[in-house]
Each structure stands twice: as C-alpha cells, then as structure tokens.
Design an enzyme around this catalytic site. Structure first.
Site, PDB file in Angstrom:
ATOM      1  CE  LYS A  15      -2.564  -1.300  -2.516  1.00  0.00           C
ATOM      2  NZ  LYS A  15      -3.661  -0.609  -3.193  1.00  0.00           N
ATOM      3  CD  GLN A  25      -5.155   2.567  -2.507  1.00  0.00           C
ATOM      4  OE1 GLN A  25      -4.388   1.927  -3.215  1.00  0.00           O
ATOM      5  NE2 GLN A  25      -5.867   2.017  -1.560  1.00  0.00           N
ATOM      6  CG  ASP A  53      -5.831  -1.522  -9.181  1.00  0.00           C
ATOM      7  OD1 ASP A  53      -5.742  -2.318  -8.233  1.00  0.00           O
ATOM      8  OD2 ASP A  53      -5.808  -0.283  -9.036  1.00  0.00           O
TER       9      ASP A  53
END
Ligand code: GUN
Length: 291
Positions: A53, A97, A120
């Site tokens: 990422k 995460q 997210d």
C-alpha cells in the site's frame, strides 16, 4: 470459454487517473495527499499488504507512511494514535490494518477515525451514507468490484447479483453498491439453503467467503460474471480464490483471477479514496472530482 477479467491491468489504468488527480491536488494545495497506515503487530501477510500500500502511494504521488506498533499495544494507545492522526492537517487518509490483535476491539478503533479521513469506509457514518445511497467514502474492495464491472462494460441494472459472504468490509457494502445500480441483490451466507442452486441463478456472482475454491463450475450460470474476492492458501499452499477458477472460466463470460483480479483493484481504490478524501477535506464538492 469465458474471458479473464484482468484486475491488474484495470487497476494500472485507475492508478494513472489517481496519479493525475494527486498531482493536481499537489499543484493547487502545495502538498501531496497523505495516507497513514497503522499496523499493530507483525502478522507476515499484513506486513506485505501494508508495504504494498505504501509503495503504491509513492508511485501515485501520494505521501504514504506506515506506523508499525508492537503487538502488545493497548486499545487505548492505538486510539490515541488515531486521534493524533485525526488532528494532523496534512493527513488525508487513515487506515488501521486488519486483523488487529485479539485484545483490541476493532470497531472501537474504527469509530475513532475521523470519518472524513476514513479511506477504508468502515466508520459507521460512511457505512450509513452508503446505506442511504449518499456520497461518502466507500470500502475499497467492493468499490473495486464495481470499477471492474464498469471497466468490462457490464450492465448491472436489472441483473440478479448474488453476493456470497456478509462481512461489513466486503459483502454488505458490495450488496449496497449493486442495489444502488438497480441490480436485484441476494445476500448469501453460511446459513443459506441450497447455495449452489442460488449461485446458478446469478448473472453477477461475488464470492467473498474465504474458503478455497468453494464455488465450483457447476454452481455458475452460463454467461455469468464472477468476481472472486477470496485470497486463500489451498492444501498445497498455493494462493487460490473462493472460486474454482479453471472450472468457472469454462462456464462464465468473465472471471477474475486470484491473484491479479480484485486484489490490485483494492489498492487502486485505496489510492482513489485517499485523493478523494484530500479533495473533499479541501472543500471541493465530490461531483467535481475527476475520478
Ligand atoms: N485487511 C485486509 N483487507 C483490509 C482492508 O481493506 N482494510 C483494512 N484496514 N485492513 C484489511
């Protein structure tokens, strides 16, 4: 014989578009869009994802920073870190995460993220906006699925879409996005009766269950579009999806491979969400975003 829906290639094209939007932001605001990724512990798979990422950010002209905290970090300390990132003006996106260690309640952490920086799309405010069909930040994997359908010019309205798996991260938001596009949506899960027959009725099938090659070729309607969100290791430690790929390709019109299907789209959509968040925080109306 169907076609392989090449997520890697489609993601590359989206990343180029995002890079242009990021460069435009940098020119006009005097700083690049910024994404901060927080990883708690050293789960090997998560470490790889997080590194990918950050790399993808740099390639797109986004400032990408990874914070690795020890596995022993308390929920309170993690939330304090999130609050500190909420306050930093040059941070546009915050991603914690998953999975987090068992002593941390993930929902409380996601609740703490500023909804405007929630790349997210897991914050209840963004989940609620999606439920109502209003503009917000949408979870990256289901958004990537919609972009795959668009790239392959697949008409969604009026189609029967079956989503297998009801997670907050993939299944539920995917169902909402498909509904918004006027599909007739069925959500299937572990208690669904006669799953093979239900899947066989799907024009669009999204598999997000996390069971290696569970969905077989004879579960698929001839000419269907099959998006495989699963990333699993089979008995030989090979990376496979939730769909038996070779069997599916015999029957379907389009199938995404694993790897190289939905996965690259998730990362591209994370970059997209970061630039989207940056522009929205700077006051640009979402309708003017060229993304
Ligand atoms: N772990 C696996 N996929 C995801 C994701 O989309 N977001 C976060 N935060 N963690 C993940």
């Amino acid at each position: 014989m169907g076609q392989i829906l090449d997520g890697k290639r489609i993601a590359e094209s989206l990343r180029a578009t995002v890079a242009r939007a990021a460069a435009d932001f940098t020119d006009r605001m005097g700083r690049p869009p910024g994404l901060e990724v927080v990883l708690v512990g050293e789960d090997p798979a998560s470490s790889v994802y997080v590194r990918n990422k950050a790399r993808a950010c740099e390639a797109a002209g986004i400032r990408g920073v990874v914070h690795t905290l020890p596995a022993s970090t308390s929920e309170q300390a993690l939330i304090a870190r999130v609050h500190a990132l909420n306050e930093q003006p040059n941070v546009d996106g915050i991603l914690v995460q998953l999975p987090v260690p068992a002593h941390i309640e993930a929902d409380r952490v996601f609740d703490a993220v500023d909804a405007a920086k929630d790349v997210d799309g897991f914050h209840p405010l963004n989940a609620g906006l999606l439920f109502e069909g209003r503009a917000g930040l949408v979870p990256c994997t289901p958004w990537g699925c919609m972009r795959l359908l668009d790239a392959a010019q697949i008409e969604v309205a009026g189609k029967h879409a079956v989503v297998v798996g009801r997670s907050n991260i993939v299944g539920k938001p995917a169902a909402m996005l498909l509904l918004q596009r006027s599909a007739t949506v069925t959500m299937a899960h572990s208690k669904t009766r006669n799953l093979p027959a239900l899947c066989r009725d799907a024009d669009i099938l999204i598999a997000a269950v996390g069971r290696p090659e569970m969905i077989r070729g004879d579960w698929i309607k001839p000419g269907a579009v099959v998006l495989d969100v699963g990333i699993n290791r089979n008995d030989e430690s090979k990376l496979v999806g939730d769909v038996a790929f070779a069997e599916a390709l015999e029957v379907a019109a389009f199938v995404t491979p694993v790897p190289g299907g939905v996965g690259p789209m998730t990362i591209a959509c994370l970059l997209e969400n970061t630039v989207r968040a940056a522009w929205m925080r700077a006051g640009l109306p979402p309708s003017e975003l060229k993304l």
